[in-house]
Enzyme design. Structure first.
Site, PDB file in Angstrom:
ATOM      1  CE1 TYR A  80      -3.252  -2.795   0.115  1.00 57.03           C
ATOM      2  CE2 TYR A  80      -3.691  -2.308   2.414  1.00 57.03           C
ATOM      3  CZ  TYR A  80      -3.950  -3.045   1.281  1.00 57.03           C
ATOM      4  OH  TYR A  80      -4.910  -4.033   1.311  1.00 57.03           O
ATOM      5  CB  SER A 203      -8.828 -12.905  -1.846  1.00 58.35           C
ATOM      6  OG  SER A 203      -9.756 -12.041  -1.226  1.00 58.35           O
ATOM      7  CB  SER A 258     -16.743  -3.928   4.098  1.00 58.09           C
ATOM      8  OG  SER A 258     -15.630  -4.680   4.536  1.00 58.09           O
ATOM      9  NE  ARG A 263     -21.234   0.211  -7.708  1.00 62.40           N
ATOM     10  CZ  ARG A 263     -21.574  -0.807  -8.495  1.00 62.40           C
ATOM     11  NH1 ARG A 263     -20.772  -1.870  -8.566  1.00 62.40           N
ATOM     12  NH2 ARG A 263     -22.683  -0.785  -9.202  1.00 62.40           N
ATOM     13  NE  ARG A 266     -21.457   6.469  -5.234  1.00 66.34           N
ATOM     14  CZ  ARG A 266     -20.328   5.792  -5.088  1.00 66.34           C
ATOM     15  NH1 ARG A 266     -19.738   5.743  -3.900  1.00 66.34           N
ATOM     16  NH2 ARG A 266     -19.786   5.166  -6.117  1.00 66.34           N
ATOM     17  CB  SER A 329     -11.830   8.526   3.577  1.00 70.80           C
ATOM     18  OG  SER A 329     -13.231   8.673   3.406  1.00 70.80           O
ATOM     19  CB  SER A 330     -13.953  11.712   6.845  1.00 64.73           C
ATOM     20  OG  SER A 330     -15.223  11.063   6.816  1.00 64.73           O
TER      21      SER A 330
END
Length: 366
Positions: A80, A203, A258, A263, A266, A329-330
């Site tokens: 990452y 995975s 997750s 997607r 929202r 992210s927040s």
């Protein structure tokens, strides 16, 4: 002896419990306890690697907020941001004086990390080109699951994290080029050396995971305690075999993807401004019509309950796994995920959310 003062818990303990908003669960049959949710480290690092990644300043502030709320389990990988994610997690502990023993760090090995000595651009990812990397003098024995490469990768991760040990070392994928016994003995030796506390995997096909577990079991080596799967309301193929195998053998299941890159958070007709949402998910959606219908049902369920869509999707997951890995992210997203613990879907709601799903192509094993 005055026992009266012990009749009530210390105020400091009560305050600590109040601040700890996460749920804590044992990871499979192991004794290790992890938080639900688990903070995903793919968002932590350098925006040059991908434009939806938070920079160091934002990342360190976010990690502090997560820890203060009880999200004490952080998942990352050596690849990452080409190691920057691990570096920032280690730095966050130092900057905020967080005791190492109070955070569960999960990282991964297998993928190649771009060597800054030959490629200074941190945005270049070598991880996705294993065949070419295997022909390079600079990358042979620096990726995959051979004994040599595992030891090299773990030493590098320990340095980046600035720690003496990794709580859970996960193999990022299965390596068909290496004998299972070599991989499992190397991992076992790292546990014996106290450089790694527990082993996990991510995975792969169920038969591949079973082969690795069998190699460890027959030799009395350390086995995997966790499996991190691609799993959400939009992708449920791991229910075929892997999740059943894990449940039967006491392996704790955690999920990546997750919320399907947001997607499931929202409405289907709402445009997103986030770079990751605009640029699409990592894997292809082979049945967008089906996905849109599932998203519509998540939205409808959320509206009827008066809660965010993400909490519906996470409530469904929380009933089936130990914990979801989420790219928080927040601070708002952290709070939203933590509040999902109070949501319990009815059987009717679960059937409504699940019934639109149809089997699809396997993704995420390579």
């Amino acid at each position: 002896m005055n026992y009266e003062k012990w009749r009530h818990p210390p105020v400091s303990l009560v305050e600590s419990v109040k601040a700890s908003r996460a749920v804590y669960k044992r990871l499979g049959n192991s004794g290790l306890v992890v938080s639900n949710p688990i903070l995903g480290g793919m968002h932590i690092g350098n925006p040059k690697w991908n434009d939806w990644v938070l920079d160091e300043k934002e990342s360190i502030a976010l990690l502090k907020a997560a820890y203060e709320r009880g999200v004490n389990t952080w998942d990352t990988a050596n690849m990452y941001s080409n190691g920057e994610s691990e570096k920032i997690m280690g730095k966050a502990l130092r900057v905020h004086n967080i005791p190492r023993s109070k955070v569960v760090i999960m990282t991964k090995c297998c993928r190649a990390v771009t060597d800054p000595n030959i490629e200074p651009d941190i945005g270049i990812s070598t991880a996705f080109y294993p065949e070419l990397s295997g022909q390079s003098k600079d990358y042979v024995n620096h990726f995959g699951l051979s004994r040599a490469s595992i030891f090299q990768q773990v030493e590098a991760s320990l340095q980046r994290l600035n720690t003496d040990y990794i709580d859970v070392l996960q193999i990022h994928r299965f390596d068909p080029e290496v004998p299972p016994e070599e991989t499992m003995k190397a991992l076992h030796d790292l546990v014996q050396m106290n450089k790694v506390r527990y082993l996990g995997a991510s995975s792969m096909w169920a038969h591949e995971f079973a082969i690795l577990q069998h190699a460890a079991e027959k030799n009395n080596w350390t086995k995997f305690v966790s499996m991190q799967n691609h799993y959400s309301l939009l992708y449920r193929e791991e229910e075929r075999e892997m999740i059943k195998y894990c449940n039967l053998t006491g392996v704790g299941v955690i999920s990546w993807g997750s919320l399907a890159s947001g997607r499931l958070a929202r409405p289907p007709d709402q445009r997103t401004v986030s770079p990751r949402g605009v640029n699409g998910t990592i894997y292809k959606d082979y049945n967008p019509t089906q996905s849109e219908e599932i998203i519509r049902r998540v939205h409808q369920t959320a509206v009827s309950r008066g809660i965010p869509m993400s909490q519906v999707a996470l409530a469904w997951l929380n009933k089936r796994i130990v914990a979801p890995v989420i790219g928080l992210s927040s601070v708002e997203r952290i709070d939203e995920a933590l509040d999902a613990k109070a949501v319990e879907l009815s059987h009717e709601e679960e059937r409504y959310l699940e019934s639109a799903y149809r089997a699809q192509s396997i993704q995420g094993h390579a």
